[in-house]
Design a protein around this motif. Structure first.
Motif, PDB file in Angstrom:
ATOM      1  N   TRP A 114       0.869  -1.183   0.000  1.00 28.18           N
ATOM      2  CA  TRP A 114       0.000   0.000   0.000  1.00 28.18           C
ATOM      3  C   TRP A 114       0.901   1.226   0.000  1.00 28.18           C
ATOM      4  CZ3 TRP A 114      -3.951   0.947   4.572  1.00 28.18           C
ATOM      5  CH2 TRP A 114      -4.729   2.076   4.286  1.00 28.18           C
ATOM      6  N   LEU A 115       0.724   2.086  -1.015  1.00 24.23           N
ATOM      7  CA  LEU A 115       1.549   3.282  -1.133  1.00 24.23           C
ATOM      8  C   LEU A 115       0.681   4.534  -1.065  1.00 24.23           C
ATOM      9  CD1 LEU A 115       2.756   0.990  -3.388  1.00 24.23           C
ATOM     10  CD2 LEU A 115       4.583   2.677  -3.381  1.00 24.23           C
ATOM     11  N   ARG A 116       1.247   5.596  -0.424  1.00 24.39           N
ATOM     12  CA  ARG A 116       0.566   6.894  -0.368  1.00 24.39           C
ATOM     13  C   ARG A 116       1.592   7.972  -0.650  1.00 24.39           C
ATOM     14  NH1 ARG A 116      -3.127   7.744   4.674  1.00 24.39           N
ATOM     15  NH2 ARG A 116      -4.431   6.360   3.407  1.00 24.39           N
ATOM     16  N   ALA A 122       5.160   6.769  -1.249  1.00 20.57           N
ATOM     17  CA  ALA A 122       5.903   6.102  -0.175  1.00 20.57           C
ATOM     18  C   ALA A 122       5.084   4.940   0.366  1.00 20.57           C
ATOM     19  CB  ALA A 122       6.229   7.089   0.943  1.00 20.57           C
ATOM     20  N   ARG A 123       5.807   3.891   0.731  1.00 22.75           N
ATOM     21  CA  ARG A 123       5.137   2.721   1.281  1.00 22.75           C
ATOM     22  C   ARG A 123       4.604   3.015   2.678  1.00 22.75           C
ATOM     23  NH1 ARG A 123       8.028  -3.018   2.852  1.00 22.75           N
ATOM     24  NH2 ARG A 123       6.095  -4.214   3.155  1.00 22.75           N
ATOM     25  N   ARG A 124       3.375   2.634   2.936  1.00 19.38           N
ATOM     26  CA  ARG A 124       2.782   2.850   4.250  1.00 19.38           C
ATOM     27  C   ARG A 124       3.355   1.847   5.242  1.00 19.38           C
ATOM     28  NH1 ARG A 124      -2.968   4.311   5.710  1.00 19.38           N
ATOM     29  NH2 ARG A 124      -1.625   5.167   7.340  1.00 19.38           N
ATOM     30  N   LEU A 125       3.790   2.361   6.384  1.00 16.85           N
ATOM     31  CA  LEU A 125       4.378   1.475   7.388  1.00 16.85           C
ATOM     32  C   LEU A 125       3.296   0.718   8.149  1.00 16.85           C
ATOM     33  CD1 LEU A 125       7.198   3.809   8.784  1.00 16.85           C
ATOM     34  CD2 LEU A 125       7.377   1.983   7.077  1.00 16.85           C
ATOM     35  N   ARG A 126       2.171   1.388   8.399  1.00 14.09           N
ATOM     36  CA  ARG A 126       1.072   0.719   9.099  1.00 14.09           C
ATOM     37  C   ARG A 126      -0.005   0.359   8.082  1.00 14.09           C
ATOM     38  NH1 ARG A 126      -1.890   3.194  13.603  1.00 14.09           N
ATOM     39  NH2 ARG A 126      -2.466   1.023  13.913  1.00 14.09           N
ATOM     40  N   PRO A 175      -5.890  -3.556   8.905  1.00 16.75           N
ATOM     41  CA  PRO A 175      -7.227  -3.635   8.283  1.00 16.75           C
ATOM     42  C   PRO A 175      -8.131  -2.467   8.649  1.00 16.75           C
ATOM     43  CG  PRO A 175      -6.586  -5.791   9.109  1.00 16.75           C
ATOM     44  CD  PRO A 175      -5.536  -4.824   9.582  1.00 16.75           C
ATOM     45  N   ASN A 176      -7.879  -1.825   9.802  1.00 16.75           N
ATOM     46  CA  ASN A 176      -8.716  -0.692  10.205  1.00 16.75           C
ATOM     47  C   ASN A 176      -8.214   0.644   9.659  1.00 16.75           C
ATOM     48  OD1 ASN A 176     -10.619  -2.167  11.695  1.00 16.75           O
ATOM     49  ND2 ASN A 176      -9.252  -2.229  13.483  1.00 16.75           N
ATOM     50  N   SER A 177      -7.065   0.625   8.961  1.00 16.00           N
ATOM     51  CA  SER A 177      -6.536   1.856   8.367  1.00 16.00           C
ATOM     52  C   SER A 177      -7.431   2.293   7.211  1.00 16.00           C
ATOM     53  CB  SER A 177      -5.114   1.636   7.872  1.00 16.00           C
ATOM     54  OG  SER A 177      -4.268   1.247   8.940  1.00 16.00           O
ATOM     55  N   HIS A 178      -7.587   3.625   7.063  1.00 16.20           N
ATOM     56  CA  HIS A 178      -8.494   4.167   6.054  1.00 16.20           C
ATOM     57  C   HIS A 178      -7.771   4.421   4.730  1.00 16.20           C
ATOM     58  CE1 HIS A 178     -10.852   4.898   9.702  1.00 16.20           C
ATOM     59  NE2 HIS A 178     -11.919   4.941   8.906  1.00 16.20           N
ATOM     60  N   ILE A 179      -8.455   4.119   3.651  1.00 19.01           N
ATOM     61  CA  ILE A 179      -7.943   4.360   2.299  1.00 19.01           C
ATOM     62  C   ILE A 179      -8.323   5.774   1.886  1.00 19.01           C
ATOM     63  CG2 ILE A 179      -8.109   3.618  -0.117  1.00 19.01           C
ATOM     64  CD1 ILE A 179      -8.921   0.848   0.906  1.00 19.01           C
ATOM     65  N   LEU A 192       6.586  -9.585  -4.359  1.00 23.12           N
ATOM     66  CA  LEU A 192       6.998  -8.243  -4.736  1.00 23.12           C
ATOM     67  C   LEU A 192       6.396  -7.238  -3.770  1.00 23.12           C
ATOM     68  CD1 LEU A 192       6.541  -8.421  -8.620  1.00 23.12           C
ATOM     69  CD2 LEU A 192       8.548  -8.998  -7.254  1.00 23.12           C
ATOM     70  N   HIS A 193       7.156  -6.195  -3.449  1.00 17.11           N
ATOM     71  CA  HIS A 193       6.675  -5.122  -2.594  1.00 17.11           C
ATOM     72  C   HIS A 193       7.142  -3.805  -3.198  1.00 17.11           C
ATOM     73  CE1 HIS A 193       5.270  -7.714   0.688  1.00 17.11           C
ATOM     74  NE2 HIS A 193       6.348  -8.466   0.443  1.00 17.11           N
ATOM     75  N   GLY A 194       6.441  -2.739  -2.842  1.00 17.58           N
ATOM     76  CA  GLY A 194       6.824  -1.431  -3.337  1.00 17.58           C
ATOM     77  C   GLY A 194       6.130  -1.101  -4.640  1.00 17.58           C
ATOM     78  N   GLU A 195       6.525   0.035  -5.229  1.00 21.96           N
ATOM     79  CA  GLU A 195       5.871   0.518  -6.444  1.00 21.96           C
ATOM     80  C   GLU A 195       6.316  -0.309  -7.645  1.00 21.96           C
ATOM     81  OE1 GLU A 195       4.851   4.852  -8.465  1.00 21.96           O
ATOM     82  OE2 GLU A 195       6.278   4.683  -6.810  1.00 21.96           O
ATOM     83  N   LEU A 196       5.364  -0.617  -8.522  1.00 23.23           N
ATOM     84  CA  LEU A 196       5.645  -1.461  -9.684  1.00 23.23           C
ATOM     85  C   LEU A 196       6.710  -0.833 -10.585  1.00 23.23           C
ATOM     86  CD1 LEU A 196       4.691  -4.136 -11.010  1.00 23.23           C
ATOM     87  CD2 LEU A 196       3.052  -2.790 -12.326  1.00 23.23           C
ATOM     88  N   SER A 197       6.698   0.473 -10.705  1.00 26.30           N
ATOM     89  CA  SER A 197       7.667   1.147 -11.581  1.00 26.30           C
ATOM     90  C   SER A 197       9.097   1.014 -11.068  1.00 26.30           C
ATOM     91  CB  SER A 197       7.306   2.628 -11.718  1.00 26.30           C
ATOM     92  OG  SER A 197       7.353   3.267 -10.455  1.00 26.30           O
ATOM     93  N   GLU A 198       9.259   0.695  -9.763  1.00 27.97           N
ATOM     94  CA  GLU A 198      10.599   0.555  -9.202  1.00 27.97           C
ATOM     95  C   GLU A 198      11.085  -0.892  -9.194  1.00 27.97           C
ATOM     96  OE1 GLU A 198      12.410   3.169  -8.587  1.00 27.97           O
ATOM     97  OE2 GLU A 198      10.677   4.392  -9.184  1.00 27.97           O
TER      98      GLU A 198
END
Length: 607
Positions: free
Chosen positions: A251-253, A256-260, A263-267, A356-362
């Motif tokens: 999950w990126l915002r 940057a990759r979200r550290l937390r 499941p209760n985190s808001h999109i 795989l983790h992180g942004e696909l472009s990287e």
């Protein structure tokens, strides 16, 4: 024996040899037989071509389209996954849940499609539950075939049998006329497989080595659009809504990759989710409200910097394999800049090993990586000669239109209701349902035509004249008289068993449709010679053609599970012979009870 009968038997013998040898396709053999019957004067052109406008041919074609509507809108997938969840717990429960559920699905759709749909579901279930795949796949395949005995339109054999009865002046059967027999057969099949589980082999098939359906999941990025209904909702809600469809990996915002990632985190709008998804899901994302493929949303609508025409237009998805020693190996997707250098964008990635983790472009590319590229056809024509790719392949995906699922289900129910209540003639009811599926865009017109198995349609239209010729030349009556003369001491129950057994054996080398066309006229004539109603004799013949499980070649569904379950010919023989015997005894008993006022319990003595 008259000359026309001799000519007909000669044509029939040649057709049988060609059917069995498979030197020619079955539909071509049917057409050759049709032409031979016409050129020899046995049938008029109108009689020879009557199969193309017959009720069986129309219903079979319409059911293919109706089945496609249920598949494209995701109804069959949803039901299949629900069955998979309900079957978890033990081998006994898996069989007890899967068999009746599969049978009911096959009663209202094409049994081969149901078998193909349930195959990956049970393979995954076997892997999770640590059950041998061979213990689940054969019961499922047998149930799909038994399900075709629940309704008259589920198998061509029953439609052809009904067509014969109607042509001969008998009252046409309604679509649920055989349901009591089919329901008992499904019950017998479930009890047999549960009690006889020790007969099933214990082999892991392709589950153990993990190669089966290995390309089922690709990595791709989804962006949450502005004003998306998912903005402000919890990640857990998203994962629950897309359970078994998408698997959130990262999950990126704001890049940057979200550290937390709780499941209760808001999109939020603009968030990017790295997910694993099937080809069908990737192709269907643009129809999901509030979600887009990240690469397409980021680059797809932007014009080229050099002022040329837009890079993307008339887009399509294509797979490309990164070649050994390719110039792309060791470089990231962003570094290569596929849009600028090749006019396409990377929307997905499959890699044999690792997560795989992180942004696909990287992502740094490696040999053997499979990229899903999005772009116009003209750019792929240039790209096909690029040395950096080992090969380019079509991205085989069937787009799902899940928002129309309720409509597709309503159309299917309405078609069955109209046919069952005789509000419309069955062929008109199902044809109207097929047209409604296309008009409401539950299935595209191109997909509808693709789903119609022209081979089966032409074969049915071609074998119907064989049945007409058998009746017209008196061959059916001649063979029935011969059978009656040699079966004077047999009870009616035994004669019903004889017709079932003859069809059960012949269907191992011929299709159920061809078997019914050849034997049903004999069954009809036999009943008439005995002064009995022909319906039970014709139905027993059709049942023998459909519900015989002596070999793996008797049903195409068995061929689908042959390799995944690592079954042998002997496995089918060991399990199929007792089951087919029980089915034959049950069918004859039920047919006599339904149409001949026979006793509730079977008896070999007396009629």
């Amino acid at each position: 024996m008259e000359l026309q009968q001799i000519i007909f038997l000669a044509i029939l013998a040649v057709a049988l040899v060609l059917f069995i040898s498979e030197k020619l396709r079955v539909d071509l053999v049917a057409m050759l037989a049709l032409l031979a019957l016409t050129l020899t004067g046995i049938l008029s052109p109108r009689e020879a071509l009557s199969g193309f406008s017959s009720e069986p041919a129309i219903i079979v074609a319409a059911v293919f389209v109706l089945s496609a509507g249920l598949s494209v809108t995701g109804i069959t997938d949803r039901i299949g996954k629900a069955i998979g969840r309900a079957a978890r717990g033990s081998e006994w429960r898996a069989i007890a849940v899967t068999m009746p559920a599969t049978a009911v699905l096959a009663a209202f759709s094409h049994h081969l499609m149901i078998t193909a749909m349930m195959l990956p579901v049970l393979m995954r279930l076997a892997q999770v539950q640590k059950i041998s795949a061979s213990r689940l796949l054969m019961p499922m395949s047998l149930a799909a075939s038994l399900g075709t005995t629940l309704t008259l339109f589920s198998a061509p054999a029953f439609l052809l049998a009904n067509n014969l009865l109607e042509r001969s002046g008998q009252q046409r059967l309604d679509i649920f006329a055989i349901t009591p027999i089919g329901a008992v057969l499904v019950l017998v099949g479930v009890i047999y497989m549960l009690a006889g589980r020790w007969l099933l082999p214990k082999r892991q098939g392709d589950v153990q080595n993990g190669n089966y359906l290995r390309l089922d999941r690709y990595y791709t990025e989804l962006v949450v659009d502005a004003e998306s209904p998912w903005a402000g909702r919890r990640l857990g809600e998203f994962e629950l809504a897309f359970e078994n469809r998408l698997q959130v990996v990262d999950w990126l915002r704001l890049g940057a990759r979200r550290l937390r990632q709780h499941p209760n985190s808001h999109i939020l709008s603009g968030d990017v989710l790295l997910v694993r998804a099937s080809p069908d899901e990737i192709a269907s994302i643009k129809d999901e409200p509030g979600l887009s493929l990240h690469a397409v949303a980021k680059y797809g609508e932007k014009p080229r910097e050099d002022g040329q025409d837009e890079a993307l237009g008339e887009e399509q998805l294509v797979q490309a394999v990164v070649a050994p020693h390719s110039e792309f190996v060791g470089r990231s997707v962003a570094d290569i800049d596929f849009l600028q250098s090749m006019g396409v964008v990377v929307v997905g990635l499959w890699r044999k090993e690792g997560w795989l983790h992180g942004e696909l472009s990287e992502m740094v590319l490696a040999e053997g990586d499979l990229l899903v590229l999005w772009g116009p056809q003209r750019n792929f024509e240039t790209l096909s000669t690029h040395r950096g790719f080992l090969m380019l392949m079509p991205f085989n995906a069937n787009k799902k239109v899940r928002r129309r699922a309720p409509l597709a289900l309503a159309i299917m129910i309405a078609a069955v209701f109209a046919a069952a209540t005789e509000l419309l003639q069955p062929q008109i009811a199902f044809l109207a349902g097929a047209v409604a599926m296309v008009l409401t865009r539950c299935v595209s017109i191109e997909r509808a035509y693709q789903e119609i198995d022209v081979r089966i349609f032409v074969m049915i239209a071609g074998v119907i004249p064989l049945g007409i010729a058998m009746e017209k030349t008196g061959t059916a009556a001649l063979l029935a008289k011969f059978l009656a003369d040699h079966a004077q001491n047999l009870s009616v129950y035994s004669l019903l068993l004889v017709m079932f057994a003859a069809a059960a054996l012949l269907t191992q080398i011929l299709s159920d449709a061809a078997t019914t066309v050849l034997l049903a006229p004999i069954a009809f004539a036999l009943a008439e010679s005995l002064g009995l109603p022909p319906v039970p004799f014709v139905i027993c013949t059709a049942m023998g053609a459909v519900a015989s499980f002596l070999t793996p070649i008797g049903h195409h569904g068995n061929l689908l599970i042959l390799n995944p379950g690592q079954y042998t010919f002997g496995d089918f023989l060991r399990i199929g012979v007792p089951l087919t015997t029980m089915i034959g005894l049950t069918v004859a008993w039920m047919a006599r009870w339904l149409w001949l006022e026979g006793p509730l319990l079977p008896a070999f003595a007396g009629g």
